[in-house]
Design a protein around this motif. Structure first.
Motif, mmCIF file in Angstrom:
data_model
loop_
_atom_site.group_PDB
_atom_site.id
_atom_site.type_symbol
_atom_site.label_atom_id
_atom_site.label_comp_id
_atom_site.label_asym_id
_atom_site.label_seq_id
_atom_site.Cartn_x
_atom_site.Cartn_y
_atom_site.Cartn_z
ATOM 1 N N TYR A 196 0.812 -1.169 0.181
ATOM 2 C CA TYR A 196 0.105 -0.210 0.047
ATOM 3 C C TYR A 196 0.808 1.219 0.139
ATOM 4 O O TYR A 196 0.780 2.140 -0.780
ATOM 5 C CB TYR A 196 -0.776 0.099 1.302
ATOM 6 C CG TYR A 196 -1.941 1.067 1.226
ATOM 7 C CD1 TYR A 196 -3.170 0.916 0.973
ATOM 8 C CD2 TYR A 196 -1.537 2.339 1.827
ATOM 9 C CE1 TYR A 196 -3.949 2.118 0.840
ATOM 10 C CE2 TYR A 196 -2.331 3.311 1.899
ATOM 11 C CZ TYR A 196 -3.904 3.271 1.475
ATOM 12 O OH TYR A 196 -4.509 4.335 1.304
ATOM 13 N N ASN A 229 -8.516 -2.367 -6.441
ATOM 14 C CA ASN A 229 -9.060 -2.608 -5.135
ATOM 15 C C ASN A 229 -9.042 -1.456 -4.045
ATOM 16 O O ASN A 229 -10.010 -1.379 -3.083
ATOM 17 C CB ASN A 229 -9.015 -3.824 -4.545
ATOM 18 C CG ASN A 229 -9.217 -5.081 -5.437
ATOM 19 O OD1 ASN A 229 -10.058 -5.100 -6.124
ATOM 20 N ND2 ASN A 229 -8.467 -6.322 -5.160
ATOM 21 N N HIS A 230 -8.018 -0.748 -4.251
ATOM 22 C CA HIS A 230 -7.818 0.240 -3.259
ATOM 23 C C HIS A 230 -7.436 1.666 -3.582
ATOM 24 O O HIS A 230 -6.750 2.551 -3.002
ATOM 25 C CB HIS A 230 -6.263 -0.251 -2.412
ATOM 26 C CG HIS A 230 -6.461 -1.536 -1.506
ATOM 27 N ND1 HIS A 230 -6.431 -2.737 -2.022
ATOM 28 C CD2 HIS A 230 -7.348 -1.672 -0.320
ATOM 29 C CE1 HIS A 230 -6.781 -3.650 -1.021
ATOM 30 N NE2 HIS A 230 -7.279 -3.099 -0.133
ATOM 31 N N GLU A 233 -9.098 4.394 -1.474
ATOM 32 C CA GLU A 233 -8.403 4.945 -0.289
ATOM 33 C C GLU A 233 -7.197 5.542 -0.541
ATOM 34 O O GLU A 233 -6.729 6.585 0.044
ATOM 35 C CB GLU A 233 -7.994 3.586 0.525
ATOM 36 C CG GLU A 233 -7.912 3.682 1.927
ATOM 37 C CD GLU A 233 -7.937 2.275 2.580
ATOM 38 O OE1 GLU A 233 -8.077 0.946 1.555
ATOM 39 O OE2 GLU A 233 -7.282 2.230 3.544
#
Ligand code: AMP
Length: 583
Positions: A196, A229-230, A233
């Motif tokens: 991330y 998917n992120h 965020e």
């Protein structure tokens, strides 16, 4: 005029490859004269250093044969067992050893770091020749994942090869200037948090990124899927200038606090790119100044190239090197070459290389040679013959003597006097239920033929592995397939008839022995089990939890671990069998 560093590198490659034979002989002489007095070599050479004696007396060994010596060193025996020089630690690669998932450890000395540094200069030089000196114009967004080291009873530490490179002070010093990932994110013990953060830092510095990469293609794809998917965020972090609460690692949070500030404009831009219906070319869109994607796309990674090409937006995929924990081996002199055609030129100063001829007796495309003595003895680097397959043996200054790395290579030609090889497959990952043996390359070929049937349906095969099911007689091959809909596919259902056809096409594309065994019912019909999306990520997570490194992870072509099989079986959505025996 001053020459650029990579021009020096290119000159060195010319010199090394021109004098390959002499350099190999000198290297062997040096290794033997340093270590002739070690316990290991003494038993075969009695203190002598002669090359012919070495070839005659020193056995070709596998890890299992080396392990007792390694265990003694790891347990604190400081006598000169394998090396005269002090051992400073171990390198480990996680693999099945005697069917148990455990690290294979090999010794390292103080010399190792310099060798990797030299190897980096040499494999980067041809790449820089094509793309320009990326050290001058920007940063590399290379995804890197260190693994915690293991302390052996001797006090010596064992680390993955990538971790040991990331630990080097010279490498760490380069990070802030040339890479987007701060050291804290590379050493973050949580792979997902690390990923991330590395994506976040790469996005924040997107305008400086000239190269997107990781060691292996599978890691890059994992990163892209994670981004899919992120991204929301990540964008909200960029907008607010603060890192998400999901990141609990203090090092990562600290690194973020030093660089992040609110940037709604950048967040909107990234949001627009990621929010698009199609993800095609997303890498190029997100990192518009990147001029290539650097990761190994050969060997078991070949299955990922089509998907990576879809995301790449036309950026070349460059497989720059061939190396392993035990030795640095070859470099790619044609970085623009398609992954399927890449050959690696061996560097004679890295290790003393020998090549054990292998017969591929069921592959009709390979010339089958008579089994005379000449064909079974290991040959020297400069004596390999193009078109022939070999198993790689290395003798290194790190205490390995005629050691089987476990890779099968095919000689394709020469650059000056140094041979070039294509990576064929890992040895011993074959699937078999009887006397037949199906190799990694056999499987790849059959899967490639069968998956073509999915194309018109709008599905793509993203991952596969195999398993020899011998729980009932006769045994049969099980293929686990993870499928993904192509963008814009509205049909949603995959046709069972096509899946059955895929089973048959696979059988048809397997080797002669397999087909004969099927005809004689020594092997039962091949089965494809379609698994839910994300299953292979779960498999990767399982192996990471067992100590594998995300930087060095390779999806196994054949599953032998019961736990991994359980993960796969618990996610099966459909089972299909071949309807008849192949012709
Ligand atoms: P590790 O020791 O974990 O870094 O893994 C090294 C292994 O990765 C090698 O023995 C090969 O099986 C594989 N490998 C490394 N470089 C390449 C390459 N360029 N192409 C295919 N496989 C590779």
């Amino acid at each position: 005029m001053e020459t650029k560093w990579y021009e020096d590198g290119l000159n060195m490659i010319e010199e090394l490859t021109t004098n390959a034979e002499q350099i190999q002989d000198e290297l062997l002489r040096e290794i033997l004269s340093r270590n002739a007095g070690t316990e290991y070599l003494r038993q075969f050479l009695h203190g002598q250093t002669d090359k012919q004696l070495f070839k005659k007396n020193v056995p070709v060994i596998t890890y299992e044969e080396l392990k007792p010596f390694i265990d003694r060193i790891a347990n604190g025996d400081r006598s000169n067992i394998l090396l005269a020089e002090p051992i400073t630690g171990f390198l480990m690669r996680h693999e099945l050893v005697a069917l148990v998932w455990q690290p294979k450890m090999t010794p390292v000395t103080a010399e190792a770091a310099q060798k990797w540094e030299l190897f980096r200069t040499l494999y980067e030089s041809p790449v820089m020749k094509h793309f320009g000196d990326i050290n001058q114009g920007g940063k590399r967004m290379e995804l890197m994942f260190a693994r915690p080291e293991i302390q052996t009873p001797s006090g010596l530490m064992a680390a993955s090869v990538t971790t040991s490179i990331y630990k080097e002070s010279g490498f760490r010093a380069m990070l802030p200037k040339f890479y987007t990932s701060p050291v804290e994110t590379i050493f973050c013990p949580e792979p997902e948090q690390s990923l991330y953060c590395q994506l976040l830092f790469g996005l924040i510095q997107r305008d400086e990124v000239v190269l997107f990469g990781s060691v292996f293609a599978s890691t890059l794809l994992r990163a892209i899927k994670f981004l899919e998917n992120h991204w929301q965020e990540l964008c909200s972090d960029i907008k607010a200038g603060q890192i998400s609460h999901r990141i609990t690692d203090l090092g990562c949070r600290k690194a973020a606090s030093l660089i992040m500030k609110p940037n709604p404009q950048l967040a909107d831009l990234i949001e627009n790119i990621c929010n698009c219906k199609s993800r095609e070319g997303i890498i190029r869109k997100l990192w518009p100044k990147a001029n290539h994607i650097r990761c190994i796309c050969t060997g078991v990674m070949r299955q990922y190239t089509a998907e990576l090409e879809f995301y790449s937006g036309g950026l070349p995929l460059v497989s720059a090197l061939y190396a392993c924990s035990e030795a640095q081996c070859g470099i790619n002199l044609e970085p623009l070459c398609k992954p399927a055609d890449v050959s690696f030129t061996f560097l004679p100063n890295m290790a003393y290389f020998e090549f054990l001829p292998v017969n591929n007796d069921h592959d009709e495309s390979i010339e089958i040679r008579s089994n005379n003595n000449e064909d079974t003895e290991p040959v020297d680097l400069v004596n390999v013959k193009p078109g022939y397959r070999y198993e790689l043996l290395v003798t290194t200054s790190e205490g390995l003597y005629r050691y089987k790395v476990g890779d099968i290579l095919m000689a394709t030609g020469f650059h000056n006097n140094a041979p070039q090889f294509q990576f064929v497959e890992r040895q011993n990952v074959a699937i078999c239920v009887d006397q037949e043996k199906t190799s990694e390359a056999d499987l790849f070929k059959a899967v490639k033929e069968a998956k073509a049937l999915l194309d018109p349906l709008g599905f793509v095969l993203t991952e596969y592995t195999s398993y020899a099911d011998t729980s009932s007689a006769p045994g049969h091959y099980v293929l686990f397939w993870e499928l993904k809909e192509k963008e814009g596919n509205h049909c949603k259902e995959f046709d069972p008839k096509i899946m059955v056809e895929c089973c048959y096409r696979m059988e048809e594309s397997l080797h002669y022995t397999y087909k004969i065994y099927r005809k004689k019912s020594i092997i039962a019909p091949l089965e494809i089990r379609v698994v839910k999306q994300g299953t292979f990520d779960a498999i990767m997570d399982y192996y990471l939890s067992k100590g594998a490194s995300l930087s060095q992870y390779k999806r196994p072509s054949c599953i032998k671990s019961k736990e991994a099989l359980k993960i796969l079986d618990s996610r099966v959505m459909g089972k299909f069998f071949s309807p008849k025996s192949p012709l």
